[in-house]
Design a protein around this motif. Structure first.
Motif, PDB file in Angstrom:
ATOM      1  N   GLY A   1       0.779  -1.229   0.000  1.00  0.00           N
ATOM      2  CA  GLY A   1       0.000   0.000   0.000  1.00  0.00           C
ATOM      3  C   GLY A   1       0.806   1.272   0.000  1.00  0.00           C
ATOM      4  O   GLY A   1       0.238   2.367   0.028  1.00  0.00           O
ATOM      5  N   ALA A   2       2.138   1.174  -0.036  1.00  0.00           N
ATOM      6  CA  ALA A   2       2.963   2.384  -0.036  1.00  0.00           C
ATOM      7  C   ALA A   2       2.838   3.107  -1.373  1.00  0.00           C
ATOM      8  O   ALA A   2       2.706   2.464  -2.426  1.00  0.00           O
ATOM      9  N   PRO A   3       2.851   4.449  -1.359  1.00  0.00           N
ATOM     10  CA  PRO A   3       2.847   5.190  -2.632  1.00  0.00           C
ATOM     11  C   PRO A   3       4.031   4.764  -3.495  1.00  0.00           C
ATOM     12  O   PRO A   3       5.090   4.403  -2.996  1.00  0.00           O
ATOM     13  N   LYS A   4       3.843   4.814  -4.791  1.00  0.00           N
ATOM     14  CA  LYS A   4       4.876   4.341  -5.716  1.00  0.00           C
ATOM     15  C   LYS A   4       6.226   4.995  -5.450  1.00  0.00           C
ATOM     16  O   LYS A   4       7.273   4.347  -5.478  1.00  0.00           O
ATOM     17  N   GLU A   5       6.200   6.307  -5.152  1.00  0.00           N
ATOM     18  CA  GLU A   5       7.458   7.019  -4.953  1.00  0.00           C
ATOM     19  C   GLU A   5       8.127   6.650  -3.629  1.00  0.00           C
ATOM     20  O   GLU A   5       9.293   6.963  -3.410  1.00  0.00           O
ATOM     21  N   ASP A   6       7.376   5.994  -2.722  1.00  0.00           N
ATOM     22  CA  ASP A   6       7.921   5.633  -1.414  1.00  0.00           C
ATOM     23  C   ASP A   6       8.214   4.140  -1.293  1.00  0.00           C
ATOM     24  O   ASP A   6       8.447   3.643  -0.198  1.00  0.00           O
ATOM     25  N   LYS A   7       8.186   3.426  -2.403  1.00  0.00           N
ATOM     26  CA  LYS A   7       8.344   1.973  -2.337  1.00  0.00           C
ATOM     27  C   LYS A   7       9.820   1.587  -2.250  1.00  0.00           C
ATOM     28  O   LYS A   7      10.420   1.052  -3.190  1.00  0.00           O
ATOM     29  N   ASP A   8      10.421   1.886  -1.108  1.00  0.00           N
ATOM     30  CA  ASP A   8      11.790   1.457  -0.860  1.00  0.00           C
ATOM     31  C   ASP A   8      11.854  -0.062  -0.808  1.00  0.00           C
ATOM     32  O   ASP A   8      10.945  -0.717  -0.278  1.00  0.00           O
ATOM     33  N   ARG A   9      12.934  -0.613  -1.323  1.00  0.00           N
ATOM     34  CA  ARG A   9      13.067  -2.071  -1.317  1.00  0.00           C
ATOM     35  C   ARG A   9      13.230  -2.583   0.116  1.00  0.00           C
ATOM     36  O   ARG A   9      14.000  -2.032   0.907  1.00  0.00           O
ATOM     37  N   VAL A  10      12.500  -3.645   0.420  1.00  0.00           N
ATOM     38  CA  VAL A  10      12.565  -4.315   1.713  1.00  0.00           C
ATOM     39  C   VAL A  10      13.069  -5.731   1.490  1.00  0.00           C
ATOM     40  O   VAL A  10      12.675  -6.391   0.528  1.00  0.00           O
ATOM     41  N   THR A  11      13.967  -6.215   2.349  1.00  0.00           N
ATOM     42  CA  THR A  11      14.362  -7.619   2.304  1.00  0.00           C
ATOM     43  C   THR A  11      14.168  -8.249   3.677  1.00  0.00           C
ATOM     44  O   THR A  11      14.199  -7.565   4.709  1.00  0.00           O
ATOM     45  N   PHE A  12      13.947  -9.542   3.650  1.00  0.00           N
ATOM     46  CA  PHE A  12      13.812 -10.320   4.877  1.00  0.00           C
ATOM     47  C   PHE A  12      14.396 -11.692   4.596  1.00  0.00           C
ATOM     48  O   PHE A  12      14.182 -12.260   3.518  1.00  0.00           O
ATOM     49  N   HIS A  13      15.165 -12.210   5.532  1.00  0.00           N
ATOM     50  CA  HIS A  13      15.701 -13.554   5.352  1.00  0.00           C
ATOM     51  C   HIS A  13      15.652 -14.318   6.673  1.00  0.00           C
ATOM     52  O   HIS A  13      15.672 -13.711   7.758  1.00  0.00           O
ATOM     53  N   ILE A  14      15.583 -15.622   6.552  1.00  0.00           N
ATOM     54  CA  ILE A  14      15.631 -16.530   7.709  1.00  0.00           C
ATOM     55  C   ILE A  14      16.583 -17.666   7.385  1.00  0.00           C
ATOM     56  O   ILE A  14      16.562 -18.209   6.275  1.00  0.00           O
ATOM     57  N   LEU A  15      17.425 -18.028   8.344  1.00  0.00           N
ATOM     58  CA  LEU A  15      18.183 -19.270   8.281  1.00  0.00           C
ATOM     59  C   LEU A  15      17.973 -19.974   9.619  1.00  0.00           C
ATOM     60  O   LEU A  15      18.397 -19.491  10.667  1.00  0.00           O
ATOM     61  N   GLN A  16      17.263 -21.096   9.567  1.00  0.00           N
ATOM     62  CA  GLN A  16      16.884 -21.815  10.790  1.00  0.00           C
ATOM     63  C   GLN A  16      17.205 -23.294  10.620  1.00  0.00           C
ATOM     64  O   GLN A  16      17.049 -23.851   9.529  1.00  0.00           O
TER      65      GLN A  16
END
Length: 367
Positions: A214-229
């Motif tokens: 839902g973020a505005p197009k100009e505010d769509k900073d890249r997000v990353t998430f990772h898990i190692l379990q």
């Protein structure tokens, strides 16, 4: 005499001390110091949809040293390509700032912020193989949990992370050329005084990239998430060991050291491993933001697109395979992709939000 158990790195952190600490360049140096294994791996998501990893793997088992290159490339609309090759000899230079084996080289700059990767192992052996080059520029600080070392029986296993960096890539898969940019994750893993197959009986790994829902197009900073379990074997306590990290716009936002994993909708693998594998995996991670707030991330994953299944024994050198086969029936790695992934994030004192994107999944069974 009591049985040897698992003591996690997180449990050894003294009260009042931070559980997550900064990983520094020396944490990414090769050790190669005892019976065990070691890997340097870059996972990537490119903006053209290409996803995969490149890896140098070292192991010392039964007086035998092996060096392997492992790589996987998936371009949407094309078959996934996985390659593993004998790297012959590992050459390490400049305090591990440069290292190479046959078909794969990695070189850090003097500030340990830019990594150059050149992979040629596939094309060197087969015109239908893969060749690719990467430039990885890390934007976040590295992290580790405690001193990173989980004590498993008489041995240790450690992981160190650069959770996000910009990557540019250029390569050729068979006759299909690609050139793109994107995001990457870099992990150094090391086990000492323990056979690699005794570290974890079951592993779950993922690498997500996307943006706030839902973020505005100009505010769509890249997000990353990772898990190692991973869960250690029963004879050392079946302990849960986990690492996870969240980044926004290339900067580390939070680190998680407690991730529970639940598998649902189990189905028998149709490709001959004999295992049942999940169609749904629920990851629940808790930790702290970099400014000290409690944070929880829930990833209700559906890793539905099959990329590749790795029959570990078939990829091993003969001598190592005979040793492992006597102890493990069928070690398998299942590579999957999720095209519509969503993660719910709750930060203490803030409104919850979702991040949406795509995710690479890796599920390993050592039984």
């Amino acid at each position: 005499m009591g049985h040897k158990k698992t003591i996690t790195a997180a449990s050894l952190v003294h009260d009042g001390q931070p559980i997550a600490t900064q990983a520094v360049p020396k944490d990414f140096s090769w050790l190669r110091d005892s019976t065990g294994s070691e890997t340097q791996t870059m996972y990537f998501h490119l903006d053209d949809g290409c996803v995969g990893f490149v890896q140098i793997a070292w192991a010392y088992l039964a007086l035998t040293t092996t060096i392997e290159t492992n790589a996987m490339f998936y371009v949407p609309g094309h078959p996934c390509v996985f390659e593993t090759h004998n790297g012959h000899h590992l050459k390490v230079k400049k305090d591990s700032y440069e290292y190479e084996c046959k078909g794969l080289s990695m070189s850090w700059d003097k500030d340990h912020t830019k990594l150059s990767v050149k992979y040629t192992a596939g094309k060197e052996r087969d015109p239908k193989g893969v060749a690719a080059s990467f430039e990885f520029v890390r934007k976040s600080e590295g992290y580790k949990i405690g001193d990173a070392k989980n004590h498993i029986g008489d041995g240790t296993a450690a992981h160190y992370f650069y959770p996000a960096g910009e990557v540019t890539a250029k390569g050729e898969i068979g006759t299909t050329k690609f050139e793109s940019s994107g995001v990457a994750l870099f992990i150094h893993a090391h086990s000492g005084n323990i056979m690699p197959y005794n570290v974890g009986a079951e592993w779950n790994m993922n690498f997500f990239t996307g943006h706030r829902e839902g973020a505005p197009k100009e505010d769509k900073d890249r997000v990353t998430f990772h898990i190692l379990q991973y869960r250690t074997p029963d004879n050392v306590g079946a302990a849960n060991c986990s690492n996870a990290g969240l980044t926004e716009d290339g900067k580390l936002k939070a680190v998680f050291w407690d991730t529970t994993v639940e598998h649902f909708d189990m189905i028998k693998d149709e490709n001959g491993s004999g295992y049942e594998i999940p169609r749904r995996v629920l990851f629940t991670s808790t930790g702290k933001t970099v400014d000290g707030k409690n944070i929880k991330a829930v990833f209700d994953a559906r890793p539905s697109l099959r990329l590749h299944d790795i029959d570990v024994l078939s990829e091993m050198p003969y001598i190592i395979r005979r040793i492992v086969q006597a102890l493990i029936t069928k070690p398998f790695i299942f590579e999957r992709f999720e095209e519509s992934a969503k993660i719910s994030v709750q930060v203490e004192g803030e409104e919850p939000y979702n991040i949406v994107g795509v995710a690479f999944h890796e599920h390993t069974l050592m039984k």
